[in-house]
Design a protein around this motif. Sequence first.
Motif, PDB file in Angstrom:
ATOM      1  N   SER A   8       6.222  -8.129  -4.067  1.00 16.40           N
ATOM      2  CA  SER A   8       4.918  -7.498  -4.240  1.00 16.40           C
ATOM      3  C   SER A   8       3.969  -8.407  -5.004  1.00 16.40           C
ATOM      4  O   SER A   8       2.802  -8.080  -5.202  1.00 16.40           O
ATOM      5  CB  SER A   8       5.077  -6.173  -5.003  1.00 16.40           C
ATOM      6  OG  SER A   8       5.748  -6.392  -6.245  1.00 16.40           O
ATOM      7  N   ALA A  37       2.799  -8.289   0.000  1.00 16.10           N
ATOM      8  CA  ALA A  37       1.580  -7.505  -0.172  1.00 16.10           C
ATOM      9  C   ALA A  37       0.354  -8.295   0.259  1.00 16.10           C
ATOM     10  O   ALA A  37       0.233  -9.490  -0.034  1.00 16.10           O
ATOM     11  CB  ALA A  37       1.437  -7.073  -1.632  1.00 16.10           C
ATOM     12  N   ALA A  54      -2.218  -3.314   0.101  1.00 22.39           N
ATOM     13  CA  ALA A  54      -2.078  -2.714  -1.229  1.00 22.39           C
ATOM     14  C   ALA A  54      -3.134  -3.247  -2.189  1.00 22.39           C
ATOM     15  O   ALA A  54      -2.829  -3.883  -3.199  1.00 22.39           O
ATOM     16  CB  ALA A  54      -0.675  -2.990  -1.769  1.00 22.39           C
ATOM     17  N   ARG A  62      -1.920  -2.286  -9.174  1.00 28.90           N
ATOM     18  CA  ARG A  62      -1.312  -3.218  -8.224  1.00 28.90           C
ATOM     19  C   ARG A  62       0.190  -3.009  -8.169  1.00 28.90           C
ATOM     20  O   ARG A  62       0.791  -2.936  -7.090  1.00 28.90           O
ATOM     21  CB  ARG A  62      -1.610  -4.666  -8.631  1.00 28.90           C
ATOM     22  CG  ARG A  62      -0.930  -5.684  -7.717  1.00 28.90           C
ATOM     23  CD  ARG A  62      -0.920  -7.070  -8.322  1.00 28.90           C
ATOM     24  NE  ARG A  62      -0.200  -7.146  -9.560  1.00 28.90           N
ATOM     25  CZ  ARG A  62       1.129  -7.148  -9.664  1.00 28.90           C
ATOM     26  NH1 ARG A  62       1.872  -7.053  -8.584  1.00 28.90           N
ATOM     27  NH2 ARG A  62       1.713  -7.219 -10.838  1.00 28.90           N
ATOM     28  N   ALA A  66       1.453  -1.587  -4.682  1.00 31.74           N
ATOM     29  CA  ALA A  66       2.202  -2.578  -3.915  1.00 31.74           C
ATOM     30  C   ALA A  66       3.680  -2.191  -3.816  1.00 31.74           C
ATOM     31  O   ALA A  66       4.297  -2.326  -2.756  1.00 31.74           O
ATOM     32  CB  ALA A  66       2.054  -3.959  -4.540  1.00 31.74           C
ATOM     33  N   THR A  67       4.238  -1.704  -4.904  1.00 32.71           N
ATOM     34  CA  THR A  67       5.647  -1.308  -4.893  1.00 32.71           C
ATOM     35  C   THR A  67       5.900  -0.201  -3.871  1.00 32.71           C
ATOM     36  O   THR A  67       6.869  -0.257  -3.094  1.00 32.71           O
ATOM     37  CB  THR A  67       6.080  -0.838  -6.296  1.00 32.71           C
ATOM     38  OG1 THR A  67       5.942  -1.916  -7.216  1.00 32.71           O
ATOM     39  CG2 THR A  67       7.531  -0.369  -6.294  1.00 32.71           C
ATOM     40  N   GLU A  69       4.068   0.593  -1.184  1.00 39.62           N
ATOM     41  CA  GLU A  69       3.858   0.121   0.184  1.00 39.62           C
ATOM     42  C   GLU A  69       5.001  -0.786   0.643  1.00 39.62           C
ATOM     43  O   GLU A  69       5.422  -0.733   1.811  1.00 39.62           O
ATOM     44  CB  GLU A  69       2.516  -0.619   0.291  1.00 39.62           C
ATOM     45  CG  GLU A  69       1.288   0.267   0.062  1.00 39.62           C
ATOM     46  CD  GLU A  69       1.171   1.375   1.108  1.00 39.62           C
ATOM     47  OE1 GLU A  69       1.633   1.167   2.250  1.00 39.62           O
ATOM     48  OE2 GLU A  69       0.621   2.446   0.787  1.00 39.62           O
ATOM     49  N   VAL A  70       5.489  -1.624  -0.255  1.00 43.22           N
ATOM     50  CA  VAL A  70       6.621  -2.494   0.091  1.00 43.22           C
ATOM     51  C   VAL A  70       7.850  -1.642   0.407  1.00 43.22           C
ATOM     52  O   VAL A  70       8.597  -1.924   1.361  1.00 43.22           O
ATOM     53  CB  VAL A  70       6.910  -3.491  -1.056  1.00 43.22           C
ATOM     54  CG1 VAL A  70       8.268  -4.168  -0.861  1.00 43.22           C
ATOM     55  CG2 VAL A  70       5.814  -4.548  -1.142  1.00 43.22           C
ATOM     56  N   LEU A  89      10.177  -4.350  -8.637  1.00 36.47           N
ATOM     57  CA  LEU A  89      10.794  -3.765  -7.447  1.00 36.47           C
ATOM     58  C   LEU A  89      12.222  -3.263  -7.712  1.00 36.47           C
ATOM     59  O   LEU A  89      12.905  -2.825  -6.780  1.00 36.47           O
ATOM     60  CB  LEU A  89      10.825  -4.792  -6.309  1.00 36.47           C
ATOM     61  CG  LEU A  89       9.470  -5.299  -5.815  1.00 36.47           C
ATOM     62  CD1 LEU A  89       9.651  -6.269  -4.649  1.00 36.47           C
ATOM     63  CD2 LEU A  89       8.561  -4.143  -5.403  1.00 36.47           C
TER      64      LEU A  89
END
Length: 376
Positions: A8, A37, A54, A62, A66-67, A69-70, A89
């Motif tokens: 991310s 990301a 993200a 962020r 991002a976490t 969406e990943v 993560l």
Amino acid sequence: MRVCHLTSVHPAEDIRIFVKECQSLVSAGHEVILVVANESPRVINGVKIVGVHAPAKNRLMRMLKATYEVYKQALKEDAEVYHFHDPELIPIGLLLKGKGKKVVYDVHEDVPEQVLSKQWIPSLLRKPISFLVKAVEKFASKRFDAIVTATPTINERFKTYNERSITVHNYPILNELIDPNLDISKKQFEKPSIVYIGGITELRGIREMVQAIETINKDQHVQLHLAGKFSPPELEIKMRKLPAWQYVNYLGWLNRQQIKQCLSDATLGLVLLHPEPRYVVSYPIKLFEYMSAGIPVVASNFPLWKEIVESSGCGKCVDPLNVDEISETIRWFLNHPEKAKEMGMNGRKAIEEKYNWESESSVLIRLYDELSTKRD
């Protein structure tokens, strides 16, 4: 196996993640997906890059956005092995492990030590956060299938959490930064130039490097070729106000081909990080990249670094906080071009014999061979 690498934080073409690890796994016959990301989807050298959208206005958002969406994309990929590269993560790693997946945590840095020197974290919170991060890493790592660490020092800690904890050094690819047909012994230094390539911060010695170059220019002309990004961005403004900036050629961020060209023209490489606890036990990739390019180095006199530099005969180590010592050592190299050339050749030899990615990749491939035969 179908393998999914997750990040991310890092860019799609990150050197350790994409160029070294992902491409080595493809060469070994694995199907490799890299989820990142804010990148466009594409396939490069057999690696399928999948970008997730993200955007965020601050660091916390962020991390959260991002976490999430990943993780969503990771589930869609339905891989056999998930290999993630950022401590934020860790929750994703635990969720994927709960779904019966094999999970590998790639530890690039000693994060608890990093936290202690993060300027954006209030000083009163650094120790409690460092303690919390270490506790989370301990809890999670016991449950993961393997841990990959970038240095032996980091590995010592994680080995106490998980027996399958290995070190995969971030050494340079053998011929990435030098023409294999180049005869270093015939290299000429008609216009001496000093280089620093990497993150540009106070703790990485930017002020001392610039001041040393100013001192040298009192009796002989030489430029500092500086490549990388300033952090924070305001630091660039401060440095440009110094009288010594007139001796700096700031190149900004360079791609790998541009770095190769910059190093091919260089007389000497600098890696003068301050004696922060996390730096003292690190393996600085720039040191090895200078060696790979066949140029001598001036490095911080940390015991680990001195052992590498002195055993290979590739340069000299100095007190990174002593501008006079730095400038005198650089001047010695400028006044002894044949010795400098010899040290550059020594460094290249050490890369060919020991400090190269080709040897490290076999350690990573062997781990994946073990994972392919492991059954939960």
